[in-house]
Scaffold this active site. Sequence first.
Site, short mmCIF file in Angstrom:
data_model
loop_
_atom_site.label_atom_id
_atom_site.label_comp_id
_atom_site.label_asym_id
_atom_site.label_seq_id
_atom_site.Cartn_x
_atom_site.Cartn_y
_atom_site.Cartn_z
N HIS A 39 0.61 -1.09 0.17
CA HIS A 39 0.31 0.19 -0.20
C HIS A 39 0.69 1.50 0.05
O HIS A 39 0.49 2.24 -0.20
CB HIS A 39 -1.31 -0.05 1.13
CG HIS A 39 -0.42 0.60 2.63
ND1 HIS A 39 0.06 -0.68 3.23
CD2 HIS A 39 0.03 1.40 2.77
CE1 HIS A 39 0.28 0.11 4.28
NE2 HIS A 39 0.09 1.43 4.67
N ASP B 257 0.35 -7.67 1.37
CA ASP B 257 0.49 -6.77 1.62
C ASP B 257 1.79 -6.42 1.29
O ASP B 257 2.87 -5.34 2.60
CB ASP B 257 -0.40 -5.73 2.73
CG ASP B 257 -0.17 -3.98 3.14
OD1 ASP B 257 0.21 -3.91 2.02
OD2 ASP B 257 -0.42 -3.12 3.75
N SER C 234 4.67 2.83 8.18
CA SER C 234 4.24 1.72 7.91
C SER C 234 5.43 0.78 6.29
O SER C 234 5.93 2.24 5.41
CB SER C 234 3.03 1.97 6.37
OG SER C 234 2.08 1.99 6.82
#
Length: 476
Positions: free
Chosen positions: A120, A149, A226
Amino acid sequence: MNTIKTVGLSLIAGIGGALLVNYFSQTEDIDQYPQAQVIENEPNNQVSQVAYSTIIPNENFIEASEKSTGSVVFIQTLSEVEYRTGGWMDWFFEPRSSQRVGSGSGVVFSKDGHIVTNNHVIMDADEITVIAGKRSYEAELIGRDPSTDLAVIKINSSDLPAIEKGDSEQVKVGEWVLAVGNPFNLTSTVTAGIVSAKGRNINILRDKFPIESFIQTDAAINPGNSGGALVNANGKLIGINTAILSRTGSYAGYGFAIPVNIVKKVFNDLVKYGEVQKAFTGAEFIDIDSELASRIGIQDLDGVIITEVKDGSAAEKAGLKKRDVIRKINGKQINSKANLEELIAKSYPGDKLNIIVERDNEMLNREMILTNREGTTKIITRDIYYAEDLDASFESVSKVERDLLGINSGVKVVDFKTNGFFSNLGIPKGFIITQINNRSIDKPEELAKILENIRGRFDVIGIDERGRKVYYPFRR
């Protein structure tokens, strides 16, 4: 005389009361930390040190930070975004566009410049820039895997230190960990916490075949973390930070990381094959709760229940049936669906699994040979077809995905260039085209030929990423 006696007694009572309060307050302070034990025959300063060390961890966070921060980089992305009205005016006016900037973190995985991050973080990015220290690098996308992911990018550098990898199977709930990343564009930030839980499934991955078995931690993880590293007290990578549980979008107590053992497999597959070699069972599973256990007449709440077995699948060939309870795989206890999915995620097509299932209060031993997305055990490489006249890329839909969606054929939209012919149609990436003017579409080459030559009104029918049937009318 009575006045003097009264004053004297008051003073004595006050002093005595103060002494008692002081004594009991000290006793109460010690009782607040029952884990701090006084060891006999030790000097006072050593007793205090023992009591204090039970509250503050002994691990050397300085050493762990120094070992890991150099391997965590800052990632910036630039995306071109088109805006459409969705109405008839799109036929007469060019769509408006703007640039969108994103950021995140990445972990140097190998000395030749390969970096792991979250899918992402780089999804839909037209440009990816990696900033390490004071240097900036343009990055190339090697591959991505929405189901976990994860994504792999590469820069032309051999100067960055590759992080040392740990073993996520050895991670224990309660051990100290560090989250290393770039929250809020603050580079090289380190926060500390403990592992709060393992095998968490929080239903955040929007993929047809999501794999969620997160390491949960209370080390502060915020936007920008992230793709960063979750490391143990020795500075070894045990997970890639990917999500937070929050109603505000910022840290609210818990973060989640992808276990490094899954990351290793995804990384190796993307670098070697360009696609993750996913293993499939052809069965669907759910966790066991007390109500479900009572309904089907079992006592043990560990394991998972099979809810569906696809025809011709690995599960069917192994003799597994609906309502079977999987208790063990390869001698390891299966406690949850997330636990099972993590085990499958680390496996390859062709791997054999020894499965203990409970059926009608009887324990059975079954052997399953895992298959790939086409139902075989061969290595699969991604075959993407680029249609030059359409400025777009397409690929065939796998058997596993066709079975899941209940379609016989279809071609998936992989990518397209901004302002190209196909981008002007407004059909999104990930859309599966099943028919054009009621004609079934089987191959990307067939789709490209039809769209390149079609004239007049035509209809495109397919399945969007949410599994809905969608109809697009066009005129050329």
